[in-house]
Write an enzyme that holds these catalytic residues in place. Structure first.
Site, mmCIF file in Angstrom:
data_model
loop_
_atom_site.group_PDB
_atom_site.id
_atom_site.type_symbol
_atom_site.label_atom_id
_atom_site.label_comp_id
_atom_site.label_asym_id
_atom_site.label_seq_id
_atom_site.Cartn_x
_atom_site.Cartn_y
_atom_site.Cartn_z
ATOM 1 N N GLY A 100 29.689 52.542 43.439
ATOM 2 C CA GLY A 100 29.206 53.797 44.012
ATOM 3 C C GLY A 100 27.899 53.666 44.750
ATOM 4 O O GLY A 100 27.681 54.313 45.786
ATOM 5 N N GLN A 135 22.846 52.086 36.000
ATOM 6 C CA GLN A 135 22.583 50.812 36.679
ATOM 7 C C GLN A 135 21.206 50.785 37.355
ATOM 8 O O GLN A 135 21.014 50.145 38.384
ATOM 9 C CB GLN A 135 23.701 50.508 37.690
ATOM 10 C CG GLN A 135 25.064 50.363 37.007
ATOM 11 C CD GLN A 135 26.207 50.098 37.956
ATOM 12 O OE1 GLN A 135 26.123 50.374 39.151
ATOM 13 N NE2 GLN A 135 27.299 49.567 37.417
ATOM 14 N N ARG A 189 26.262 1.485 47.450
ATOM 15 C CA ARG A 189 25.124 2.408 47.335
ATOM 16 C C ARG A 189 24.009 1.854 46.447
ATOM 17 O O ARG A 189 22.835 1.834 46.838
ATOM 18 C CB ARG A 189 25.626 3.747 46.788
ATOM 19 C CG ARG A 189 24.601 4.865 46.764
ATOM 20 C CD ARG A 189 25.260 6.178 46.351
ATOM 21 N NE ARG A 189 26.265 6.580 47.311
ATOM 22 C CZ ARG A 189 26.055 7.412 48.332
ATOM 23 N NH1 ARG A 189 24.853 7.912 48.516
ATOM 24 N NH2 ARG A 189 27.040 7.723 49.153
ATOM 25 N N ARG A 194 35.607 -3.299 48.886
ATOM 26 C CA ARG A 194 35.647 -2.384 47.741
ATOM 27 C C ARG A 194 36.453 -1.130 48.069
ATOM 28 O O ARG A 194 37.204 -0.635 47.223
ATOM 29 C CB ARG A 194 34.235 -1.996 47.320
ATOM 30 C CG ARG A 194 33.481 -3.094 46.608
ATOM 31 C CD ARG A 194 32.187 -2.556 46.023
ATOM 32 N NE ARG A 194 31.461 -3.576 45.286
ATOM 33 C CZ ARG A 194 30.321 -3.361 44.633
ATOM 34 N NH1 ARG A 194 29.773 -2.153 44.637
ATOM 35 N NH2 ARG A 194 29.720 -4.342 43.972
ATOM 36 N N ASP A 204 39.740 21.598 35.511
ATOM 37 C CA ASP A 204 40.211 22.824 34.873
ATOM 38 C C ASP A 204 39.058 23.666 34.329
ATOM 39 O O ASP A 204 39.097 24.895 34.388
ATOM 40 C CB ASP A 204 41.236 22.525 33.775
ATOM 41 C CG ASP A 204 40.734 21.525 32.735
ATOM 42 O OD1 ASP A 204 39.803 20.753 33.039
ATOM 43 O OD2 ASP A 204 41.299 21.497 31.623
ATOM 44 N N ALA A 240 35.964 23.868 35.588
ATOM 45 C CA ALA A 240 35.337 24.517 36.741
ATOM 46 C C ALA A 240 36.219 25.625 37.295
ATOM 47 O O ALA A 240 35.727 26.694 37.681
ATOM 48 C CB ALA A 240 35.049 23.483 37.826
ATOM 49 N N ALA A 289 39.813 19.758 28.830
ATOM 50 C CA ALA A 289 38.508 19.518 28.214
ATOM 51 C C ALA A 289 37.394 19.598 29.236
ATOM 52 O O ALA A 289 37.621 19.523 30.445
ATOM 53 C CB ALA A 289 38.484 18.135 27.556
ATOM 54 N N TRP A 290 36.175 19.733 28.722
ATOM 55 C CA TRP A 290 34.968 19.425 29.483
ATOM 56 C C TRP A 290 34.751 17.925 29.240
ATOM 57 O O TRP A 290 34.054 17.515 28.313
ATOM 58 C CB TRP A 290 33.780 20.247 28.976
ATOM 59 C CG TRP A 290 33.998 21.734 29.035
ATOM 60 C CD1 TRP A 290 34.384 22.549 28.018
ATOM 61 C CD2 TRP A 290 33.855 22.570 30.178
ATOM 62 N NE1 TRP A 290 34.489 23.847 28.453
ATOM 63 C CE2 TRP A 290 34.167 23.897 29.788
ATOM 64 C CE3 TRP A 290 33.496 22.342 31.514
ATOM 65 C CZ2 TRP A 290 34.124 24.979 30.667
ATOM 66 C CZ3 TRP A 290 33.451 23.425 32.385
ATOM 67 C CH2 TRP A 290 33.759 24.711 31.965
ATOM 68 N N GLU A 299 31.466 15.734 28.732
ATOM 69 C CA GLU A 299 30.800 16.062 27.474
ATOM 70 C C GLU A 299 31.574 15.529 26.268
ATOM 71 O O GLU A 299 30.970 15.124 25.265
ATOM 72 C CB GLU A 299 30.601 17.581 27.362
ATOM 73 C CG GLU A 299 29.498 18.140 28.242
ATOM 74 C CD GLU A 299 29.842 18.150 29.722
ATOM 75 O OE1 GLU A 299 28.913 18.186 30.546
ATOM 76 O OE2 GLU A 299 31.049 18.116 30.058
#
Length: 575
Positions: free
Chosen positions: A33, A118, A262, A353, A445, A447, A474-475, A478
Site C-alpha cells: 500500500g 510498517q 593461478r 591442465r 541446492d 543456494a 547438504a551444505w 560445511e
C-alpha cells in the site's frame, strides 16, 4: 475518503516520468500500500513491472539488470519488512558497486512516529550500505532528489553503488508544482570518461615494459574495456588472470590467459597490474606473503580499486579503458622485456591442465550409489552452451566447481560478499534483458532454496532461463569441514528434495536427473522449453577445491590455509 486520482503531476507521477525519461523500461518490485501510487503510475507510463515473491530478489534482479545492460537497475519495495527483506540485496549491490536505485514508501506524514503500520526509519538501516539514502517528505523536492540519487548510483561524486529513496504516501499523492518540474532534472547527464594523467601513463609504461614477469589481474572495471584490455595484453605480452567480476571479458583462447596456473603466477610475477580490481580476500589482500617482492600498478576509476591493501608504485586514477589505451599509445613500438620462456611456459602448462580438466570432467565417475559427479553435469552443460551464453553460478560447494568448469562470454556469481542465493533471481533478470541468448543458472541446492519461489516469477513473466540445481542434499563444504575439524556433522544436511516436482507445480518444464547418461537429453529438452529447471542428483562425496583449501574454517590471517601459513611465516621473518 478515497484518495484523489493519481495524475502525472503527482509526486508518484513525476517519479514514473523521471524513470521513463532516464531509460528505465522495467522495474523489479513487490507490491504494498505504501508504494501503490508509484506502482500504478509506473504502469501508466508503460514501465514493465516484474513482480517478484521476495524483496531481496527484486534488488538482486535490479543488480543483474544493471550489470548486463550498463543501465540503472530499479527495485520498488514496500515499507517496513519490505525494506528489511531487501537489505541483503542492497548489501550485495553495495559490495559489487552496482548502480541500483531502491524506492520505497512510508506512512503518511500525519501518522509518522505514532505506531503506524510498517512505520520504521529506513534510511538509518540502509545508510551504511548505500551511496545515498534520503526520505523525501516534500513533493517539490522529488525531482532534484531523484537526480542526485541516480548521479550517486553511477559514481558521480564517489563510488558507484546502490542508492535509496523513500516517500510518505501522502507525499506521493501530492502535486508537484509545474514550475518545479524542470527539464534539467529529467534529462540524463552524460558520463564522461575519467582520463589518466600523462605522467602516470609514462611511469606505468616504464615499469610495465621493463618487467620480466608481468601479471595482469582484471575486475569490475575491466567489463567496459574488453577491446582495450585485449590490445594491451597483445602489446605487452603479459600473462593474465581474470576474476569472477570480469570472467569472460578476455576469451579463454587468448595467449595471455593462464588461469589454471593461478597460484604459481601470483608468487612469481615481478609486476602486477590490477585493472579495476580490489585486492580483497580472493587475491590474498595483495600480501607480500603471496606476491613476494612484486611491484603493483593500480588502475581504477574508484578509490577502492586503486589503493586498497596495497599501494601501487604507479597509480592511475582513470577509466580503465582510457588508461589502457593511453598506455598502449605511449608505449608505441617499445619492445617489452617480458621473459618469453616464462610466459610461454605458463601458457603451455595452463593449456595442458585445461585440456586434462575437460577430459576428466567428461568422464568423471558417479559415486558408489550412482549419484552424478558435479563435473559431469558441468561438462554436459558446457557442451550445449553457445559462445555468447550468459552463465550465472551460485552456491558454495557447487560454485567452486562451476567457477572452473563453465566458460562463457558473460558470467555472474555471488561476488565477494559471498551472497549465495542470487542465482535464480540473477538468471531471471538476465534472461529478460537478453532474451535472445542462452541464460543458464548453475546452482547448488542450498543456494537455490533461498529464492526458489522465484521460479513462479520466471513462469509468470515467461523468462527464458534454465536453472540447473546440483542436488547433493547438504551444505557440502560445511559438512566436510565439520567432519574433518570437529568429527561430527551438525545441522548441515538437507534432504535430496524433488525440486523438479516443485517447479512443475508452478507450471515450469522440469525434470529430475539421477543418471549421467540422461543428462544430455534432459539439458537439450530443457533448453528447448525454457523457462525450465533440471534437478540433478549429484554426489556429496566429491570434494570441491574450496572444500580442500580451508576456506570453510576461516583462518585468522588469510582466507585460505596455504596463504594463512605463508602469511604467518612472512610476518615472523619480517619481524
Amino acid at each position: 475518503m478515497a484518495p484523489s486520482p493519481l495524475t502525472p503531476d503527482t509526486a508518484a507521477g513525476v517519479i514514473a516520468r523521471f524513470l521513463k525519461a532516464r531509460g528505465v523500461d522495467r522495474i523489479f518490485a513487490l507490491c504494498g500500500g505504501h508504494i501503490m501510487p508509484m506502482w500504478m503510475r509506473a504502469d501508466a507510463e508503460g514501465i514493465r513491472i516484474i513482480d517478484v515473491r521476495d524483496e531481496r530478489a527484486a534488488v538482486y534482479m535490479a543488480h543483474a539488470h544493471s550489470e548486463l545492460t550498463g543501465q540503472l537497475g530499479v527495485a520498488l519495495v514496500t515499507a517496513g519488512p519490505g525494506v528489511t527483506n531487501a537489505m541483503t540485496g542492497i548489501a550485495n549491490a553495495h559490495v559489487a558497486r552496482a548502480p541500483v536505485l531502491v524506492l520505497s514508501g512510508l506512512p503518511p506524514r500525519p501518522q509518522e512516529n505514532r505506531g503506524a503500520l510498517q512505520d520504521i526509519d529506513h534510511t538509518d538501516l540502509v545508510s551504511s550500505i548505500t551511496r545515498y539514502a534520503r526520505t523525501v517528505r516534500e513533493a517539490s523536492l522529488v525531482l532534484q532528489e531523484l537526480d542526485e540519487a541516480v548521479s550517486r548510483a553511477f559514481g558521480q561524486g564517489g563510488e558507484p553503488g546502490p542508492v535509496y529513496l523513500d516517500f510518505p504516501t501522502d507525499t506521493l499523492r501530492a502535486e508537484v508544482p509545474k514550475a518545479l518540474q524542470m527539464q534539467e532534472h529529467f534529462e540524463a547527464k552524460a558520463r564522461r570518461p575519467l582520463l589518466p594523467d600523462d605522467d602516470d601513463v609514462a611511469a606505468a609504461v616504464d615499469l610495465l615494459w621493463s618487467a620480466k614477469k608481468p601479471l595482469v589481474i582484471s575486475g569490475r572495471g575491466a567489463r567496459g574495456a574488453a577491446s582495450e584490455l585485449g590490445a594491451f595484453l597483445d602489446a605487452l605480452g603479459a600473462v593474465y588472470l581474470d576474476t569472477g567480476e570480469s570472467k569472460g571479458v578476455i576469451s579463454d583462447d587468448h595467449p595471455s590467459v593462464v588461469a589454471a596456473m593461478r597460484g604459481k603466477v601470483m608468487t612469481e610475477a615481478d609486476v602486477v597490474l590490477t585493472v579495476g580490481r580490489r585486492l580483497d580476500f580472493q587475491l590474498a589482500y595483495g600480501s607480500p606473503a603471496v606476491f613476494g617482492e612484486a611491484k603493483f600498478v593500480r588502475i581504477g576509476d574508484v578509490p577502492s580499486e586503486m589503493r586498497d591493501n596495497r599501494r601501487g608504485t604507479v597509480e592511475l586514477f582513470a577509466e580503465p579503458a582510457a588508461a589502457l589505451a593511453a598506455i598502449v599509445r605511449a608505449a608505441g613500438g617499445r619492445k617489452p622485456a617480458v621473459d618469453r620462456a616464462w610466459a610461454d611456459g605458463l601458457r603451455q602448462k595452463h593449456e595442458e591442465r585445461a585440456r586434462k580438466l575437460q577430459e576428466t570432467m567428461k568422464t568423471a565417475p558417479s559415486d558408489s550409489e550412482g549419484r552424478i559427479h558435479p563435473n559431469r553435469v558441468l561438462a554436459e552443460l558446457q557442451a550445449q552452451l553457445k559462445p555468447d551464453a550468459v552463465v550465472v553460478a551460485d552456491g558454495g560447494d557447487f560454485l567452486s566447481f562451476a567457477r572452473i568448469g563453465l566458460s562463457s562470454s558473460t558470467y555472474l556469481d555471488p561476488g565477494s560478499l559471498g551472497c549465495i542465493g542470487i542465482g535464480t533471481a540473477f538468471g531471471i533478470a538476465a534472461s529478460l534483458a537478453r532474451p535472445d541468448k542462452q541464460v543458464v543458472v548453475a546452482t547448488g541446492d542450498g543456494a537455490f532454496g533461498f529464492n526458489a519461489m522465484e521460479i513462479d516469477t520466471a513462469v509468470r513473466h515467461n523468462a527464458p532461463v534454465l536453472v540447473v540445481v546440483a542436488n547433493n542434499g547438504a551444505w557440502q563444504i560445511e559438512v566436510h569441514d565439520q567432519t574433518d575439524t570437529h568429527g561430527k556433522v551438525v545441522g548441515t544436511r538437507l534432504q535430496f528434495s524433488d525440486y523438479a516436482a516443485m517447479a512443475r507445480a508452478f507450471g515450469m518444464h522440469a525434470e529430475r536427473v539421477e543418471k549421467h547418461e540422461d543428462l544430455a537429453g534432459a539439458i537439450d529438452r530443457a533448453m528447448a522449453n525454457r523457462p525450465a529447471l533440471l534437478d540433478v542428483v549429484v554426489s556429496p562425496e566429491v570434494r570441491s577445491s574450496d572444500a580442500k583449501t580451508g576456506l570453510a574454517w576461516v583462518p585468522d590471517l588469510q582466507p585460505l590455509a596455504a596463504w594463512d601459513e605463508a602469511e604467518r611465516q612472512w610476518r615472523e621473518k619480517a619481524s
